[in-house]
Enzyme design. Structure first.
Site, PDB file in Angstrom:
ATOM      1  N   CYS A 140     -36.188  -7.778  -1.331  1.00  0.00           N
ATOM      2  CA  CYS A 140     -36.241  -7.029  -0.673  1.00  0.00           C
ATOM      3  C   CYS A 140     -36.686  -5.193  -0.628  1.00  0.00           C
ATOM      4  O   CYS A 140     -37.478  -4.468   0.061  1.00  0.00           O
ATOM      5  CB  CYS A 140     -35.057  -6.778   0.851  1.00  0.00           C
ATOM      6  SG  CYS A 140     -33.675  -6.992  -0.040  1.00  0.00           S
ATOM      7  N   HIS A 220     -31.481  -2.799   5.659  1.00  0.00           N
ATOM      8  CA  HIS A 220     -31.579  -1.544   4.467  1.00  0.00           C
ATOM      9  C   HIS A 220     -31.985  -0.067   4.968  1.00  0.00           C
ATOM     10  O   HIS A 220     -33.037  -0.256   5.627  1.00  0.00           O
ATOM     11  CB  HIS A 220     -31.802  -1.997   3.445  1.00  0.00           C
ATOM     12  CG  HIS A 220     -31.427  -3.274   2.632  1.00  0.00           C
ATOM     13  ND1 HIS A 220     -29.879  -3.744   2.423  1.00  0.00           N
ATOM     14  CD2 HIS A 220     -32.512  -4.173   2.505  1.00  0.00           C
ATOM     15  CE1 HIS A 220     -30.216  -4.773   1.900  1.00  0.00           C
ATOM     16  NE2 HIS A 220     -31.336  -5.258   2.128  1.00  0.00           N
TER      17      HIS A 220
HETATM   18  N1  LIG Z   1     -31.484 -13.278   2.480  1.00  0.00           N
HETATM   19  C1  LIG Z   1     -32.037 -11.771   2.615  1.00  0.00           C
HETATM   20  O1  LIG Z   1     -31.941 -10.541   2.622  1.00  0.00           O
HETATM   21  C2  LIG Z   1     -33.402 -11.703   0.804  1.00  0.00           C
HETATM   22  C3  LIG Z   1     -32.641 -12.542  -0.378  1.00  0.00           C
HETATM   23  N2  LIG Z   1     -33.983 -12.938  -1.255  1.00  0.00           N
HETATM   24  C4  LIG Z   1     -33.680 -13.974  -2.565  1.00  0.00           C
HETATM   25  O2  LIG Z   1     -34.052 -14.526  -1.496  1.00  0.00           O
HETATM   26  C5  LIG Z   1     -33.740 -16.106  -1.599  1.00  0.00           C
HETATM   27  C6  LIG Z   1     -32.650 -16.797  -0.933  1.00  0.00           C
HETATM   28  O3  LIG Z   1     -31.771 -16.801  -0.028  1.00  0.00           O
HETATM   29  P1  LIG Z   1     -31.991 -16.784   1.080  1.00  0.00           P
HETATM   30  O4  LIG Z   1     -33.334 -17.335   2.172  1.00  0.00           O
HETATM   31  O5  LIG Z   1     -31.206 -15.222   1.807  1.00  0.00           O
HETATM   32  O6  LIG Z   1     -30.972 -17.526   0.780  1.00  0.00           O
HETATM   33  P2  LIG Z   1     -29.789 -18.522   2.082  1.00  0.00           P
HETATM   34  O7  LIG Z   1     -29.017 -18.521   1.879  1.00  0.00           O
HETATM   35  O8  LIG Z   1     -30.391 -17.916   3.658  1.00  0.00           O
HETATM   36  O9  LIG Z   1     -31.181 -19.920   2.249  1.00  0.00           O
HETATM   37  C7  LIG Z   1     -30.884 -20.851   0.456  1.00  0.00           C
HETATM   38  C8  LIG Z   1     -31.361 -22.697   0.778  1.00  0.00           C
HETATM   39  O10 LIG Z   1     -31.628 -23.054   0.164  1.00  0.00           O
HETATM   40  C9  LIG Z   1     -31.129 -24.431   0.049  1.00  0.00           C
HETATM   41  N3  LIG Z   1     -30.364 -24.833  -0.797  1.00  0.00           N
HETATM   42  C10 LIG Z   1     -29.281 -24.687  -1.542  1.00  0.00           C
HETATM   43  N4  LIG Z   1     -29.631 -25.145  -2.912  1.00  0.00           N
HETATM   44  C11 LIG Z   1     -30.357 -25.830  -2.660  1.00  0.00           C
HETATM   45  C12 LIG Z   1     -31.186 -26.525  -3.949  1.00  0.00           C
HETATM   46  N5  LIG Z   1     -30.597 -26.892  -4.516  1.00  0.00           N
HETATM   47  N6  LIG Z   1     -32.190 -26.997  -3.862  1.00  0.00           N
HETATM   48  C13 LIG Z   1     -32.654 -26.474  -2.192  1.00  0.00           C
HETATM   49  N7  LIG Z   1     -32.398 -25.863  -1.728  1.00  0.00           N
HETATM   50  C14 LIG Z   1     -31.051 -25.211  -1.687  1.00  0.00           C
HETATM   51  C15 LIG Z   1     -29.353 -23.533   0.760  1.00  0.00           C
HETATM   52  O11 LIG Z   1     -28.945 -24.434   1.768  1.00  0.00           O
HETATM   53  C16 LIG Z   1     -30.064 -22.631   2.186  1.00  0.00           C
HETATM   54  O12 LIG Z   1     -30.738 -23.331   3.074  1.00  0.00           O
HETATM   55  C17 LIG Z   1     -32.356 -15.300  -3.196  1.00  0.00           C
HETATM   56  O13 LIG Z   1     -33.476 -15.127  -3.850  1.00  0.00           O
HETATM   57  C18 LIG Z   1     -32.506 -14.216  -2.438  1.00  0.00           C
HETATM   58  O14 LIG Z   1     -32.426 -12.887  -3.656  1.00  0.00           O
HETATM   59  C19 LIG Z   1     -34.878 -11.976  -1.245  1.00  0.00           C
HETATM   60  C20 LIG Z   1     -35.198 -10.875  -0.375  1.00  0.00           C
HETATM   61  C21 LIG Z   1     -34.075 -10.453   0.974  1.00  0.00           C
HETATM   62  O1  LIG Z   2     -32.579  -8.682  -2.872  1.00  0.00           O
HETATM   63  C1  LIG Z   2     -31.520  -8.164  -2.013  1.00  0.00           C
HETATM   64  O2  LIG Z   2     -31.237  -6.993  -2.033  1.00  0.00           O
HETATM   65  P1  LIG Z   2     -30.996  -5.965  -3.566  1.00  0.00           P
HETATM   66  O3  LIG Z   2     -32.123  -5.531  -3.748  1.00  0.00           O
HETATM   67  O4  LIG Z   2     -30.103  -5.178  -2.909  1.00  0.00           O
HETATM   68  O5  LIG Z   2     -30.248  -7.202  -4.674  1.00  0.00           O
HETATM   69  C2  LIG Z   2     -31.417  -8.698  -0.783  1.00  0.00           C
HETATM   70  O6  LIG Z   2     -31.192  -7.878   0.683  1.00  0.00           O
HETATM   71  C3  LIG Z   2     -30.076  -9.603  -0.947  1.00  0.00           C
HETATM   72  O7  LIG Z   2     -29.704  -9.130  -0.720  1.00  0.00           O
HETATM   73  P2  LIG Z   2     -28.507 -10.054  -1.230  1.00  0.00           P
HETATM   74  O8  LIG Z   2     -27.599  -9.914  -2.624  1.00  0.00           O
HETATM   75  O9  LIG Z   2     -26.941  -8.690  -1.095  1.00  0.00           O
HETATM   76  O10 LIG Z   2     -28.086 -11.256  -0.336  1.00  0.00           O
END
Ligand SMILES: NC(=O)C1=CN([C@@H]2O[C@H](COP(=O)(O)OP(=O)(O)OC[C@H]3O[C@@H](n4cnc5c(N)ncnc54)[C@H](O)[C@@H]3O)[C@@H](O)[C@H]2O)C=CC1
Ligand SMILES: O=C(OP(=O)(O)O)[C@H](O)COP(=O)(O)O
Length: 337
Positions: A140, A220
């Site tokens: 992000c 952020h």
């Molecule tokens: N939340 C944020 O602010 C942001 C996250 N990201 C990135 O996106 C990715 C996902 O983050 P989020 O959506 O926040 O995580 P999250 O924890 O909200 O969602 C991840 C999902 O994947 C599922 N999961 C866990 N293990 C799994 C597996 N082995 N196979 C399939 N599904 C599985 C979890 O149950 C959950 O539903 C990470 O790489 C993170 O760094 C990127 C930008 C922003």
């Molecule tokens: O990629 C992110 O932030 P980052 O670029 O500051 O590491 C997303 O906001 C997820 O951050 P998190 O690692 O705090 O869940």
């Protein structure tokens, strides 16, 4: 119609699924999850076929009364492309699965850059990802920085970027995150990981970033200083940014003073989940001093990467060029506040 699989249906995955469904040229073939919860129930309610990401846990879904369409392998085998939106590090473990079925895969910013062929931001390097097999949509914060740097580089040339990132401690649903009452240099070492990450998009860029974490969940906030290669006028930069669909210049008249009012505005505007897919730059903060440009921007961490994932799908499948894809995505989602 591109058939899209989404592996990992959490904060990012569920938003990408909704965004894909809204596109005229793609369909959600199914979504995969590891365990039943409210998101799994919502996926079923929305009519997304639900696959079990871990075979041994399949019976947990049956116990919760949720119908499973099959194992994740079936989903990956059938899909034209898979969007991996699993937690940081799990995408790397899943790579072998995508390779086994020869399905191009997108990963998220939590994965290491060396996992993939290309790190991706639609505005900056769409063409690099055309027909690639493994592409990482950058985080992000990196997305937010790249969207500003790309037009500045093209128009004026960039000598040096300095950015201070005030990062939200966790997403609204992450009750285990912090800090609760503190301001943390995070990471305490300089530069933070964001600068090198931006360099995966612009390899020759000179950029230093400093990170902090604060007790906030909504967005952020970036404080930016870019030294350009020529003198610039603030009004010119505002005009340049006004042509960028994924930069929202918050007008003074709106009286939006921070992340709270921004999110309130997004909800009032009818945005799903109150999402802000665009960088939110305070127009009044856009200032110049000789070759130096300054501004503040808010970045909605849960949603700014969503349109980027949609564009990355078109890049890896060779379905459109950058301009066409960005225009299609923006129109389908209603981007451009
Ligand atoms: N939340 C944020 O602010 C942001 C996250 N990201 C990135 O996106 C990715 C996902 O983050 P989020 O959506 O926040 O995580 P999250 O924890 O909200 O969602 C991840 C999902 O994947 C599922 N999961 C866990 N293990 C799994 C597996 N082995 N196979 C399939 N599904 C599985 C979890 O149950 C959950 O539903 C990470 O790489 C993170 O760094 C990127 C930008 C922003
Ligand atoms: O990629 C992110 O932030 P980052 O670029 O500051 O590491 C997303 O906001 C997820 O951050 P998190 O690692 O705090 O869940």
């Amino acid at each position: 119609m591109q058939q899209v699989a989404i592996n990992g249906y959490g904060t990012i995955g569920k938003r990408v699924a909704d965004a894909v469904r809204q596109q005229p040229d793609m369909e959600v073939l199914g979504v995969a999850k590891t365990r039943p919860n409210f998101e799994a129930e919502t996926a079923i309610d929305k009519g997304f076929p639900l696959y079990a990401a871990v075979e041994e846990r399949e019976e947990l879904f049956a116990e919760a009364g949720l119908e499973i369409a099959g194992p994740v392998e079936d989903l990956v085998a059938e899909a034209d492309v898979v969007v991996d939106a699993t937690p940081s590090g799990i995408g790397a473990q899943n790579k072998a699965l995508y390779e086994e079925y020869d399905t191009p895969a997108l990963y998220q910013g939590g994965e290491d850059a060396d996992l993939v062929d290309v790190s991706f931001n639609a505005r900056s390097n769409f063409e690099d990802a055309v027909d690639a097999d493994h592409v990482r949509v950058v985080s992000c914060n990196t997305t937010g920085l790249s969207r500003v740097i790309a037009p500045l580089r093209e128009e004026y040339g960039v000598e040096k970027v300095r950015a201070t990132l005030v990062r939200r401690g966790g997403d609204p649903g992450q009750s285990d995150r912090g800090p609760i009452n503190d301001i943390l240099p995070n990471p305490v070492t300089i530069p933070s990981h964001h600068g090198p990450d931006v360099e995966t998009i612009f390899p020759d860029l000179d950029i230093d970033t400093l990170g902090m974490k604060v007790p906030a969940t909504l967005m952020h906030m970036h404080s930016l200083n870019v030294t350009l290669e020529e003198d610039v006028d603030a009004a010119e930069v505002r005009d340049l940014f006004a042509d960028e669909s994924r930069l929202f210049l918050i007008p003074e008249r709106m009286n939006i003073d921070g992340s709270g009012t921004l999110k309130e505005y997004a909800l009032d505007a009818g945005r799903p989940r109150g999402d802000l897919w665009e960088n939110c730059l305070w127009a009044e903060s856009i200032s110049t001093e000789g070759r130096d440009f300054y501004c503040f921007q808010g970045i909605h961490q849960e949603s700014d990467v969503v349109p980027e994932n949609v564009d990355a799908i078109r890049a890896v499948t060779g379905a459109a060029d950058a301009e066409e894809s960005i225009a299609t995505t923006d129109e389908a989602l209603g981007i451009g506040l």
